[in-house]
Design an enzyme around this catalytic site. Sequence first.
Site, PDB file in Angstrom:
ATOM      1  N   CYS A   1     -14.177 -14.642  -9.320  1.00 48.13           N
ATOM      2  CA  CYS A   1     -15.413 -15.217  -9.848  1.00 48.13           C
ATOM      3  C   CYS A   1     -16.513 -14.148  -9.864  1.00 48.13           C
ATOM      4  O   CYS A   1     -16.373 -13.107  -9.250  1.00 48.13           O
ATOM      5  CB  CYS A   1     -15.855 -16.369  -8.977  1.00 48.13           C
ATOM      6  SG  CYS A   1     -14.530 -17.500  -8.559  1.00 48.13           S
TER       7      CYS A   1
ATOM      8  N   ARG B   1     -14.370 -11.597 -15.125  1.00 49.54           N
ATOM      9  CA  ARG B   1     -13.954 -11.872 -13.741  1.00 49.54           C
ATOM     10  C   ARG B   1     -13.520 -13.321 -13.539  1.00 49.54           C
ATOM     11  O   ARG B   1     -12.936 -13.664 -12.510  1.00 49.54           O
ATOM     12  CB  ARG B   1     -15.114 -11.568 -12.781  1.00 49.54           C
ATOM     13  CG  ARG B   1     -15.467 -10.118 -12.704  1.00 49.54           C
ATOM     14  CD  ARG B   1     -16.582  -9.923 -11.717  1.00 49.54           C
ATOM     15  NE  ARG B   1     -16.123 -10.187 -10.361  1.00 49.54           N
ATOM     16  CZ  ARG B   1     -15.767  -9.247  -9.510  1.00 49.54           C
ATOM     17  NH1 ARG B   1     -15.796  -7.993  -9.869  1.00 49.54           N
ATOM     18  NH2 ARG B   1     -15.369  -9.554  -8.293  1.00 49.54           N
TER      19      ARG B   1
ATOM     20  N   TRP C   1     -13.362 -18.742 -11.444  1.00 52.24           N
ATOM     21  CA  TRP C   1     -11.910 -18.773 -11.621  1.00 52.24           C
ATOM     22  C   TRP C   1     -11.425 -19.759 -10.556  1.00 52.24           C
ATOM     23  O   TRP C   1     -11.519 -19.493  -9.361  1.00 52.24           O
ATOM     24  CB  TRP C   1     -11.316 -17.382 -11.400  1.00 52.24           C
ATOM     25  CG  TRP C   1      -9.857 -17.285 -11.685  1.00 52.24           C
ATOM     26  CD1 TRP C   1      -9.263 -17.020 -12.884  1.00 52.24           C
ATOM     27  CD2 TRP C   1      -8.791 -17.431 -10.744  1.00 52.24           C
ATOM     28  NE1 TRP C   1      -7.902 -16.994 -12.744  1.00 52.24           N
ATOM     29  CE2 TRP C   1      -7.585 -17.244 -11.449  1.00 52.24           C
ATOM     30  CE3 TRP C   1      -8.735 -17.708  -9.371  1.00 52.24           C
ATOM     31  CZ2 TRP C   1      -6.335 -17.312 -10.833  1.00 52.24           C
ATOM     32  CZ3 TRP C   1      -7.500 -17.778  -8.763  1.00 52.24           C
ATOM     33  CH2 TRP C   1      -6.315 -17.582  -9.494  1.00 52.24           C
TER      34      TRP C   1
ATOM     35  N   ASN D   1     -18.052 -16.842  -3.931  1.00 51.92           N
ATOM     36  CA  ASN D   1     -16.734 -16.273  -4.234  1.00 51.92           C
ATOM     37  C   ASN D   1     -15.945 -16.235  -2.935  1.00 51.92           C
ATOM     38  O   ASN D   1     -16.508 -15.941  -1.889  1.00 51.92           O
ATOM     39  CB  ASN D   1     -16.858 -14.832  -4.744  1.00 51.92           C
ATOM     40  CG  ASN D   1     -17.457 -14.755  -6.123  1.00 51.92           C
ATOM     41  OD1 ASN D   1     -17.610 -15.763  -6.794  1.00 51.92           O
ATOM     42  ND2 ASN D   1     -17.799 -13.549  -6.543  1.00 51.92           N
ATOM     43  N   GLY D   2     -14.644 -16.483  -3.026  1.00 52.77           N
ATOM     44  CA  GLY D   2     -13.823 -16.451  -1.815  1.00 52.77           C
ATOM     45  C   GLY D   2     -13.328 -17.840  -1.472  1.00 52.77           C
ATOM     46  O   GLY D   2     -13.384 -18.752  -2.303  1.00 52.77           O
TER      47      GLY D   2
ATOM     48  N   GLU E   1       6.089  -2.593 -16.501  1.00 53.27           N
ATOM     49  CA  GLU E   1       4.683  -2.649 -16.921  1.00 53.27           C
ATOM     50  C   GLU E   1       4.561  -3.150 -18.369  1.00 53.27           C
ATOM     51  O   GLU E   1       3.676  -3.945 -18.682  1.00 53.27           O
ATOM     52  CB  GLU E   1       4.055  -1.254 -16.739  1.00 53.27           C
ATOM     53  CG  GLU E   1       2.624  -1.099 -17.211  1.00 53.27           C
ATOM     54  CD  GLU E   1       1.621  -2.014 -16.523  1.00 53.27           C
ATOM     55  OE1 GLU E   1       1.969  -2.711 -15.572  1.00 53.27           O
ATOM     56  OE2 GLU E   1       0.474  -2.063 -17.007  1.00 53.27           O
TER      57      GLU E   1
ATOM     58  N   LYS F   1       2.494  -6.488 -19.411  1.00 53.84           N
ATOM     59  CA  LYS F   1       1.423  -6.467 -20.414  1.00 53.84           C
ATOM     60  C   LYS F   1       1.665  -7.563 -21.449  1.00 53.84           C
ATOM     61  O   LYS F   1       0.772  -8.306 -21.805  1.00 53.84           O
ATOM     62  CB  LYS F   1       1.337  -5.116 -21.137  1.00 53.84           C
ATOM     63  CG  LYS F   1       0.759  -3.968 -20.388  1.00 53.84           C
ATOM     64  CD  LYS F   1      -0.717  -4.031 -20.112  1.00 53.84           C
ATOM     65  CE  LYS F   1      -1.024  -4.783 -18.855  1.00 53.84           C
ATOM     66  NZ  LYS F   1      -0.934  -4.087 -17.595  1.00 53.84           N
TER      67      LYS F   1
ATOM     68  N   GLU G   1       1.250 -11.231 -19.987  1.00 53.42           N
ATOM     69  CA  GLU G   1      -0.071 -11.706 -19.576  1.00 53.42           C
ATOM     70  C   GLU G   1      -1.030 -11.918 -20.744  1.00 53.42           C
ATOM     71  O   GLU G   1      -1.898 -12.773 -20.655  1.00 53.42           O
ATOM     72  CB  GLU G   1      -0.682 -10.851 -18.462  1.00 53.42           C
ATOM     73  CG  GLU G   1      -1.079  -9.461 -18.799  1.00 53.42           C
ATOM     74  CD  GLU G   1      -1.632  -8.709 -17.586  1.00 53.42           C
ATOM     75  OE1 GLU G   1      -2.142  -9.332 -16.654  1.00 53.42           O
ATOM     76  OE2 GLU G   1      -1.548  -7.472 -17.596  1.00 53.42           O
TER      77      GLU G   1
ATOM     78  N   HIS H   1      24.504  -6.841 -15.241  1.00 53.53           N
ATOM     79  CA  HIS H   1      24.774  -7.693 -14.080  1.00 53.53           C
ATOM     80  C   HIS H   1      24.104  -9.053 -14.230  1.00 53.53           C
ATOM     81  O   HIS H   1      23.865  -9.730 -13.226  1.00 53.53           O
ATOM     82  CB  HIS H   1      24.318  -6.987 -12.801  1.00 53.53           C
ATOM     83  CG  HIS H   1      25.028  -5.695 -12.572  1.00 53.53           C
ATOM     84  ND1 HIS H   1      26.336  -5.625 -12.158  1.00 53.53           N
ATOM     85  CD2 HIS H   1      24.631  -4.413 -12.768  1.00 53.53           C
ATOM     86  CE1 HIS H   1      26.714  -4.354 -12.079  1.00 53.53           C
ATOM     87  NE2 HIS H   1      25.690  -3.602 -12.451  1.00 53.53           N
TER      88      HIS H   1
ATOM     89  N   LYS I   1      -9.810 -10.773 -13.694  1.00 51.11           N
ATOM     90  CA  LYS I   1      -9.645  -9.332 -13.559  1.00 51.11           C
ATOM     91  C   LYS I   1      -9.304  -8.917 -12.141  1.00 51.11           C
ATOM     92  O   LYS I   1      -8.485  -8.048 -11.923  1.00 51.11           O
ATOM     93  CB  LYS I   1     -10.929  -8.642 -14.015  1.00 51.11           C
ATOM     94  CG  LYS I   1     -10.862  -7.130 -13.988  1.00 51.11           C
ATOM     95  CD  LYS I   1      -9.847  -6.618 -14.976  1.00 51.11           C
ATOM     96  CE  LYS I   1      -9.667  -5.125 -14.891  1.00 51.11           C
ATOM     97  NZ  LYS I   1      -8.413  -4.698 -15.549  1.00 51.11           N
TER      98      LYS I   1
HETATM   99  O1  M6R Z   1      -7.396  -4.341  -9.085  1.00 49.65           O
HETATM  100  P1  M6R Z   1      -5.964  -4.194  -8.723  1.00 49.65           P
HETATM  101  O2  M6R Z   1      -5.337  -2.969  -9.298  1.00 49.65           O
HETATM  102  O3  M6R Z   1      -5.733  -4.265  -7.247  1.00 49.65           O
HETATM  103  O4  M6R Z   1      -5.251  -5.429  -9.383  1.00 49.65           O
HETATM  104  C1  M6R Z   1      -3.899  -5.699  -9.170  1.00 49.65           C
HETATM  105  C2  M6R Z   1      -3.393  -6.721 -10.145  1.00 49.65           C
HETATM  106  O5  M6R Z   1      -4.055  -7.938  -9.968  1.00 49.65           O
HETATM  107  C3  M6R Z   1      -3.571  -6.263 -11.596  1.00 49.65           C
HETATM  108  O6  M6R Z   1      -2.944  -5.039 -11.818  1.00 49.65           O
HETATM  109  C4  M6R Z   1      -2.985  -7.308 -12.572  1.00 49.65           C
HETATM  110  O7  M6R Z   1      -1.604  -7.356 -12.440  1.00 49.65           O
HETATM  111  C5  M6R Z   1      -3.415  -6.978 -13.997  1.00 49.65           C
HETATM  112  N1  M6R Z   1      -3.792  -8.174 -14.687  1.00 49.65           N
HETATM  113  C6  M6R Z   1      -2.349  -6.305 -14.778  1.00 49.65           C
HETATM  114  O8  M6R Z   1      -2.687  -6.070 -16.091  1.00 49.65           O
END
Ligand code: M6R
Length: 608
Positions: free
Chosen positions: A2, A27, A74, A100-101, A481, A485, A488, A504, A603
Site C-alpha cells: 500500500c 504500490r 492492496w 501499511n502492514g 523469469e 513475466k 504476471e 520427466h 510492486k
Molecule cells: O522488491 P523485491 O525485489 O524484493 O521483490 C520481489 C518480488 O516481489 C518481485 O520480484 C516480484 O516477483 C515482481 N512482480 C516480479 O516481476
Amino acid sequence: MCGIIGYVGGKQATPFLLEGLRRMEYRGYDSAGVAVANGGAVVTCRAAGKIARLESALAATPVHGTVGVGHTRWATHGPPTERNAHPHASADGTVAVVHNGIIENANALRAVLQGKGYEFRSDTDTEVMAHLVQELFEGSLEDAVINALREVEGTYGLAIVSSRDPGKIVAARKGSPLLIGIGDGEHFLASDASAILAHTRQVVYLDDGDVAVVQADGYRVLDRDAAPMSRRVEKIDWDLSAIERGGYAHFMLKEIFEQPQTVENAMRGRLIVEDGTSKLGGLNLSHEQLMAIDNIIITACGTSWHSALIGEMMIEELCRIPVEVEYASEFRYRNPIVTDRTLCIVISQSGETADTLAAMREAKRRGARTLGLVNVVGSTIAREDDGGIYLHAGPEIGVASTKAFTSQVVALALFTLKLARKRGLSVTRGIEFAKALAALPGQVREVLDRAEQMEHIAEEFKRSPNVLYLGRGVNFPVALEGALKLKEISYIHAEGYPAAEMKHGPIALIDEMMPVVFVAPHDAVFDKVVSNVQEVKARKGTVIAVTSRDEPALAGLLDYEFRIPETVDLLMPVLASIPLQLLAYYIAVKRGANVDQPRNLAKSVTVE
Ligand code: M6R
C-alpha cells in the site's frame, strides 16, 4: 504494497494527497481514500478501485483543510471495498488512520474494544488502531499513538490525524517504510519518495520504532517513550523524469528500454577492466573477511530469486565457494546452517519485501554477515544490511520487474569478479570477464533495436492459454523469469523448466497448441538444448528460440527465432532475458491487459 501520503502546511491538502496517491498507485490499487482535518472535524472520502474513482468522488464532494493523509490499498484483511478502504475513522470521528502492514493481534484488540462498546465498520485490522487512539486519547495525539502502539503487535507504517489535536500528522514506523519530506512552511509524509519528489528532495527516513510529529513549521522524531531522536536529512538524487512515462505507453516498456543505461549505471566507477576486477565501495568486507567466507546463501523472492540463481552459478563457477539459493519465505522458517563464516546475500529491488527482510534479519541473528543488493536507496534492507551494492537502476514503477533484474545480474557479476580474483581467478580470465561486462550496455541496445521482431512474434501467441519456457545452465533461471513475466502481466499460464527436465513430466503437455520458448544461445550446453528442441518438435510443439548465431543444428526446427549478441556464458542472462521481457510485454498489451498494474499484484510485498 500500500502507499501512504500526508500533507500539512498552508495550502489545501487534497491536491497534494491525490497527486501523491497517483504517483504511488503502482504500490497498490484496490481502493484509495483521504482524510482531511477540516476545522473541528476530520472528513474522510474513500472509493473502491483505482485512484480515478477517488478523484471523481472528491470532485463531487470536495473536502477542505490543510492537514490530511491518504492511502492506496492492496487488500490483506477484507475485500477491496469502500468500507475496507483507508483511512479508517474512530467511533467518534475524531481520529483517522492510514496504515501499511499488519496488526497481528487485531482480533484480540477488536474483542476488547467491542467489549467497551466500540462498533466496527470494516473487516480490516487497521480499524482497531483508530478506536484504540480514541480510547487512549489524553493530552496530545502523539501520546495517544504511543500509548496505543504499546498494545499493538505486528508491522506498521501509520499516519494519523485528529481533530482533537489539529495541525499535525503523527506517524509511526515498524517494518513498513515512511519518510518525512521537508518543504518551506509545509511538510509531507510518504511511504515512497516518488510521492513527494515534485515538492521536495529533502527527506528524513524514519527508523523502526520511530514516532514522528509532522507539522507545517517543523517535525520531531520521538522514540516509543516519547524521547526526542535525531535523524539525518538526506537528499533524493533522482529527477521527476525518472518516475514519469516520458512518452512510453507504459512504465514497463520505458524500463525495458532504459536497460542500456541501467546496466551501465550498475557498473559505473566499479569495473576495472585493465585489472580484471571490480571496486565495490559499500561492501564493508575486508580482504580477510572475503578470504574467510566458507559458504554463501543468497535469499530473495520472485524475480530477485531468479537473479540469485544466476549469482549462484557465477560464484560457484568463478570463486569455487559453495552457494545455496533460498526463497526468503522458506529460509526464515527453516533451521538453516549458518556460521560466522557464512555470507548471506540478500537481493531485493524494493529493499522492503517482508520475507526478504525477515530472512536477512534471521541470517544476521545466526551470525552471518549480510550483503544487500538493493535498488531503492534508503530502503530498510539497505539500511540494515552489513554492506551493500546499490543497483542504481533508478525507480522501477512497472509492477513487473525488468531493469532491476538485469542490474541485479550485473551487480552479482561485479561481486563475483571481485571475490573470484581474491580467491584465485587469473588476471587473464578476470580481464576477459570484465571486458564482457563492459560490452553489455551496447549489446543490450542491439537487442532492443530488434524489439519490433518480438512484437510480431507476440501477435502469434497472444491467444495461447499456456506457454512453456525452457533453458539450461545459467539460462534456466532466464526461462523461469520469462515465464514469470508472462504470467504476471498477461495472465497466461506459463512454466519455466530446465530444458532436459521437460521429459520427466511436462513433455506430456506438448502438442501443436503448446508454444515452447527455448533460451538457446550458443553456450557450453547448446548441443544439449538442441536435443530438447528436437523432442518438442517431434511432438508438434511450436518452437520460439532465442539464439545467438546461425545454428545448422537447429535448421528446420524453429518456428520463430530472435537473435541476441554473444557474450561469455555467465553473462548471457542479461541479454537473453530482454527478448522475454519484450515478449511478455507485447503479448499483454495485445490482450488489453493493464501492464503496469496487473491484477492482484503490487510492486512491493511488505506483508508475509
Ligand atoms: O522488491 P523485491 O525485489 O524484493 O521483490 C520481489 C518480488 O516481489 C518481485 O520480484 C516480484 O516477483 C515482481 N512482480 C516480479 O516481476
